[in-house]
Write a protein that holds these residues in place. Structure first.
Motif, PDB file in Angstrom:
ATOM      1  N   ALA A 107     -10.392 -11.100 -14.144  1.00 34.19           N
ATOM      2  CA  ALA A 107      -9.505 -10.097 -14.742  1.00 34.19           C
ATOM      3  C   ALA A 107     -10.352  -8.918 -15.228  1.00 34.19           C
ATOM      4  CB  ALA A 107      -8.742 -10.713 -15.914  1.00 34.19           C
ATOM      5  N   THR A 108      -9.713  -7.762 -15.303  1.00 36.02           N
ATOM      6  CA  THR A 108     -10.438  -6.579 -15.797  1.00 36.02           C
ATOM      7  C   THR A 108      -9.733  -6.052 -17.038  1.00 36.02           C
ATOM      8  OG1 THR A 108      -9.096  -5.088 -14.456  1.00 36.02           O
ATOM      9  CG2 THR A 108     -11.190  -5.881 -13.482  1.00 36.02           C
ATOM     10  N   THR A 109     -10.520  -5.430 -17.893  1.00 36.27           N
ATOM     11  CA  THR A 109      -9.954  -4.867 -19.115  1.00 36.27           C
ATOM     12  C   THR A 109     -10.883  -3.788 -19.637  1.00 36.27           C
ATOM     13  OG1 THR A 109      -9.364  -5.324 -21.435  1.00 36.27           O
ATOM     14  CG2 THR A 109     -11.095  -6.687 -20.457  1.00 36.27           C
ATOM     15  N   PHE A 138      -6.203  -6.009 -11.605  1.00 33.60           N
ATOM     16  CA  PHE A 138      -6.137  -4.757 -12.372  1.00 33.60           C
ATOM     17  C   PHE A 138      -4.741  -4.630 -12.956  1.00 33.60           C
ATOM     18  CE2 PHE A 138     -10.175  -2.835 -11.534  1.00 33.60           C
ATOM     19  CZ  PHE A 138     -10.593  -3.436 -10.364  1.00 33.60           C
ATOM     20  N   GLY A 139      -4.689  -4.055 -14.153  1.00 35.34           N
ATOM     21  CA  GLY A 139      -3.394  -3.929 -14.811  1.00 35.34           C
ATOM     22  C   GLY A 139      -2.827  -2.534 -14.707  1.00 35.34           C
ATOM     23  N   THR A 140      -1.639  -2.367 -15.273  1.00 33.99           N
ATOM     24  CA  THR A 140      -1.015  -1.045 -15.408  1.00 33.99           C
ATOM     25  C   THR A 140      -0.510  -0.979 -16.852  1.00 33.99           C
ATOM     26  OG1 THR A 140       1.010  -2.057 -14.569  1.00 33.99           O
ATOM     27  CG2 THR A 140      -0.319  -0.822 -12.961  1.00 33.99           C
ATOM     28  N   GLY A 141       0.194   0.061 -17.192  1.00 33.11           N
ATOM     29  CA  GLY A 141       0.678   0.140 -18.575  1.00 33.11           C
ATOM     30  C   GLY A 141      -0.503   0.209 -19.529  1.00 33.11           C
ATOM     31  N   TRP A 142      -0.508  -0.672 -20.497  1.00 32.39           N
ATOM     32  CA  TRP A 142      -1.634  -0.733 -21.429  1.00 32.39           C
ATOM     33  C   TRP A 142      -2.499  -1.952 -21.142  1.00 32.39           C
ATOM     34  CZ3 TRP A 142       1.633   2.994 -22.246  1.00 32.39           C
ATOM     35  CH2 TRP A 142       1.238   4.100 -23.004  1.00 32.39           C
ATOM     36  N   GLY A 143      -2.464  -2.384 -19.906  1.00 34.57           N
ATOM     37  CA  GLY A 143      -3.396  -3.450 -19.547  1.00 34.57           C
ATOM     38  C   GLY A 143      -2.734  -4.788 -19.269  1.00 34.57           C
ATOM     39  N   LEU A 144      -3.504  -5.688 -18.706  1.00 32.87           N
ATOM     40  CA  LEU A 144      -3.017  -7.024 -18.340  1.00 32.87           C
ATOM     41  C   LEU A 144      -2.591  -7.796 -19.594  1.00 32.87           C
ATOM     42  CD1 LEU A 144      -5.846  -7.979 -15.807  1.00 32.87           C
ATOM     43  CD2 LEU A 144      -3.461  -7.468 -15.210  1.00 32.87           C
ATOM     44  N   ALA A 158     -16.143  -4.828 -19.562  1.00 31.09           N
ATOM     45  CA  ALA A 158     -15.466  -3.526 -19.480  1.00 31.09           C
ATOM     46  C   ALA A 158     -16.439  -2.505 -18.880  1.00 31.09           C
ATOM     47  CB  ALA A 158     -15.023  -3.078 -20.863  1.00 31.09           C
ATOM     48  N   ILE A 159     -15.900  -1.568 -18.120  1.00 34.74           N
ATOM     49  CA  ILE A 159     -16.715  -0.449 -17.627  1.00 34.74           C
ATOM     50  C   ILE A 159     -16.892   0.515 -18.800  1.00 34.74           C
ATOM     51  CG2 ILE A 159     -16.779   1.525 -16.052  1.00 34.74           C
ATOM     52  CD1 ILE A 159     -14.818  -0.174 -14.256  1.00 34.74           C
ATOM     53  N   VAL A 160     -18.119   0.787 -19.134  1.00 32.22           N
ATOM     54  CA  VAL A 160     -18.376   1.744 -20.211  1.00 32.22           C
ATOM     55  C   VAL A 160     -19.240   2.887 -19.673  1.00 32.22           C
ATOM     56  CG1 VAL A 160     -18.156   0.071 -22.088  1.00 32.22           C
ATOM     57  CG2 VAL A 160     -20.390   0.415 -20.984  1.00 32.22           C
ATOM     58  N   TYR A 165     -15.454   6.118 -25.603  1.00 28.10           N
ATOM     59  CA  TYR A 165     -14.217   6.276 -24.841  1.00 28.10           C
ATOM     60  C   TYR A 165     -14.369   5.616 -23.465  1.00 28.10           C
ATOM     61  CZ  TYR A 165     -10.058   8.278 -22.770  1.00 28.10           C
ATOM     62  OH  TYR A 165      -8.828   8.435 -22.176  1.00 28.10           O
ATOM     63  N   ASN A 166     -13.438   4.715 -23.116  1.00 25.76           N
ATOM     64  CA  ASN A 166     -13.542   4.115 -21.764  1.00 25.76           C
ATOM     65  C   ASN A 166     -12.176   3.750 -21.193  1.00 25.76           C
ATOM     66  OD1 ASN A 166     -12.868   1.849 -23.260  1.00 25.76           O
ATOM     67  ND2 ASN A 166     -14.109   0.502 -21.950  1.00 25.76           N
ATOM     68  N   HIS A 167     -11.145   4.539 -21.610  1.00 26.06           N
ATOM     69  CA  HIS A 167      -9.778   4.276 -21.124  1.00 26.06           C
ATOM     70  C   HIS A 167      -9.587   4.931 -19.760  1.00 26.06           C
ATOM     71  CE1 HIS A 167      -8.670   2.375 -24.897  1.00 26.06           C
ATOM     72  NE2 HIS A 167      -9.426   3.290 -25.452  1.00 26.06           N
ATOM     73  N   SER A 169      -8.257   5.471 -15.823  1.00 20.28           N
ATOM     74  CA  SER A 169      -7.047   5.183 -15.064  1.00 20.28           C
ATOM     75  C   SER A 169      -7.342   3.954 -14.212  1.00 20.28           C
ATOM     76  CB  SER A 169      -6.710   6.369 -14.146  1.00 20.28           C
ATOM     77  OG  SER A 169      -7.611   6.391 -13.050  1.00 20.28           O
ATOM     78  N   VAL A 170      -6.323   3.249 -13.819  1.00 17.93           N
ATOM     79  CA  VAL A 170      -6.565   2.045 -13.013  1.00 17.93           C
ATOM     80  C   VAL A 170      -7.191   2.433 -11.673  1.00 17.93           C
ATOM     81  CG1 VAL A 170      -4.228   2.004 -11.997  1.00 17.93           C
ATOM     82  CG2 VAL A 170      -5.550  -0.109 -12.225  1.00 17.93           C
ATOM     83  N   ARG A 171      -6.897   3.606 -11.194  1.00 17.16           N
ATOM     84  CA  ARG A 171      -7.480   4.072  -9.938  1.00 17.16           C
ATOM     85  C   ARG A 171      -8.982   4.256 -10.065  1.00 17.16           C
ATOM     86  NH1 ARG A 171      -3.017   5.974 -11.443  1.00 17.16           N
ATOM     87  NH2 ARG A 171      -3.929   7.749 -12.535  1.00 17.16           N
TER      88      ARG A 171
HETATM   89  N1  SAM Z   1      -1.043   4.434 -16.545  1.00 12.95           N
HETATM   90  C1  SAM Z   1      -2.456   4.119 -16.614  1.00 12.95           C
HETATM   91  C2  SAM Z   1      -3.146   4.769 -15.425  1.00 12.95           C
HETATM   92  O1  SAM Z   1      -2.874   5.933 -15.176  1.00 12.95           O
HETATM   93  O2  SAM Z   1      -3.903   4.133 -14.752  1.00 12.95           O
HETATM   94  C3  SAM Z   1      -2.663   2.637 -16.549  1.00 12.95           C
HETATM   95  C4  SAM Z   1      -3.905   2.241 -17.192  1.00 12.95           C
HETATM   96  S1  SAM Z   1      -4.127   0.569 -17.029  1.00 12.95           S
HETATM   97  C5  SAM Z   1      -4.075  -0.093 -18.586  1.00 12.95           C
HETATM   98  C6  SAM Z   1      -5.807   0.513 -16.848  1.00 12.95           C
HETATM   99  C7  SAM Z   1      -6.206  -0.675 -16.071  1.00 12.95           C
HETATM  100  O3  SAM Z   1      -7.334  -0.245 -15.391  1.00 12.95           O
HETATM  101  C8  SAM Z   1      -6.568  -1.859 -16.945  1.00 12.95           C
HETATM  102  O4  SAM Z   1      -5.520  -2.822 -16.973  1.00 12.95           O
HETATM  103  C9  SAM Z   1      -7.785  -2.376 -16.234  1.00 12.95           C
HETATM  104  O5  SAM Z   1      -7.391  -3.188 -15.145  1.00 12.95           O
HETATM  105  C10 SAM Z   1      -8.398  -1.112 -15.691  1.00 12.95           C
HETATM  106  N2  SAM Z   1      -9.286  -0.415 -16.614  1.00 12.95           N
HETATM  107  C11 SAM Z   1      -9.093   0.734 -17.280  1.00 12.95           C
HETATM  108  N3  SAM Z   1     -10.187   1.099 -17.962  1.00 12.95           N
HETATM  109  C12 SAM Z   1     -11.114   0.146 -17.705  1.00 12.95           C
HETATM  110  C13 SAM Z   1     -12.457  -0.081 -18.121  1.00 12.95           C
HETATM  111  N4  SAM Z   1     -13.077   0.794 -18.946  1.00 12.95           N
HETATM  112  N5  SAM Z   1     -13.096  -1.170 -17.678  1.00 12.95           N
HETATM  113  C14 SAM Z   1     -12.473  -2.037 -16.841  1.00 12.95           C
HETATM  114  N6  SAM Z   1     -11.208  -1.896 -16.411  1.00 12.95           N
HETATM  115  C15 SAM Z   1     -10.533  -0.815 -16.845  1.00 12.95           C
END
Ligand code: SAM
Length: 191
Positions: A107-109, A138-144, A158-160, A165-167, A169-171
């Motif tokens: 799983a990724t997060t 990989f998740g969508t929304g706010w994560g798995l 986590a990818i840092v 800051y490491n939010h 996009s899932v892409r």
């Molecule tokens: N609507 C958002 C978008 O535009 O992508 C959805 C974000 S979704 C929560 C982000 C997903 O991408 C997570 O569930 C995870 O699978 C992956 N992800 C995002 N940031 C990540 C990180 N720093 N390290 C690993 N996985 C990450």
């Protein structure tokens, strides 16, 4: 083609309040992640969605780009979109890959807390030496949802980047993860 498959999960995922929800399929996710998957030799890109109408939408997008006018207009998109497999639930992914007990589920997060984190290096090495199948979630929304994280064999680190800051996009997260797991290293750079 590697023994690594990718699943983009639309349920169960979290919302900003911490509730378990189902997100809508984003067309851009299909294209971008399919192109990354094709670039790195991923075997399958599973799009997981419990709502039939959403699966039909994803199937229509897939067929447009593999057999319809999209394939004629942009032929290079065809091999990528051919990797897309639309299913209702993760159980269907496990079944398609030979059964849950024959797959290592990672799983990724974005979260940097929590136990059982596997480094990209250790998973890269595992991919190199093991003969089993690996599935990257990989998740969508706010994560798995926590159940998926708990049910995975391992959660990937986590990818840092350079700061807190490491939010991603899932892409972006998928592309970075695939490059870390399957991309050539400097020393292995294709000659
Ligand atoms: N609507 C958002 C978008 O535009 O992508 C959805 C974000 S979704 C929560 C982000 C997903 O991408 C997570 O569930 C995870 O699978 C992956 N992800 C995002 N940031 C990540 C990180 N720093 N390290 C690993 N996985 C990450």
């Amino acid at each position: 083609v590697s023994r690594l498959a990718v699943a983009l999960v639309h349920h169960p995922v979290m919302d900003r309040e911490g509730r378990v929800i189902t997100t809508a399929i984003t067309n851009l996710d299909l294209h971008d992640i399919a192109r990354s998957a094709c670039t790195y030799g991923v075997s399958d890109l599973f799009i997981v969605h419990p709502v039939a109408a959403q699966r039909e939408l994803a199937e229509r997008v897939r067929s447009h780009w593999t057999a319809g006018s999209g394939a004629k207009r942009i032929p290079t998109r065809e091999p990528a979109m051919r990797l897309v497999r639309v299913v209702a639930a993760l159980e269907d992914v496990y079944g398609a890959l030979g059964g849950r007990d024959r797959i290592d589920v990672y799983a990724t997060t974005a979260s940097t807390e929590g136990p059982r984190r596997a480094t990209f290096e250790s998973v890269r090495e595992r991919l190199r030496v093991s003969s089993g199948r690996l599935l990257l979630l990989f998740g969508t929304g706010w994560g798995l949802a926590p159940d998926l994280l708990d049910g995975a064999d391992v959660v990937l680190e986590a990818i840092v980047g350079s700061g807190d800051y490491n939010h991603l996009s899932v892409r972006a997260a998928c592309a970075i993860a695939l490059d870390r797991l399957l991309g050539p290293r400097g020393s292995e750079q294709a000659s």
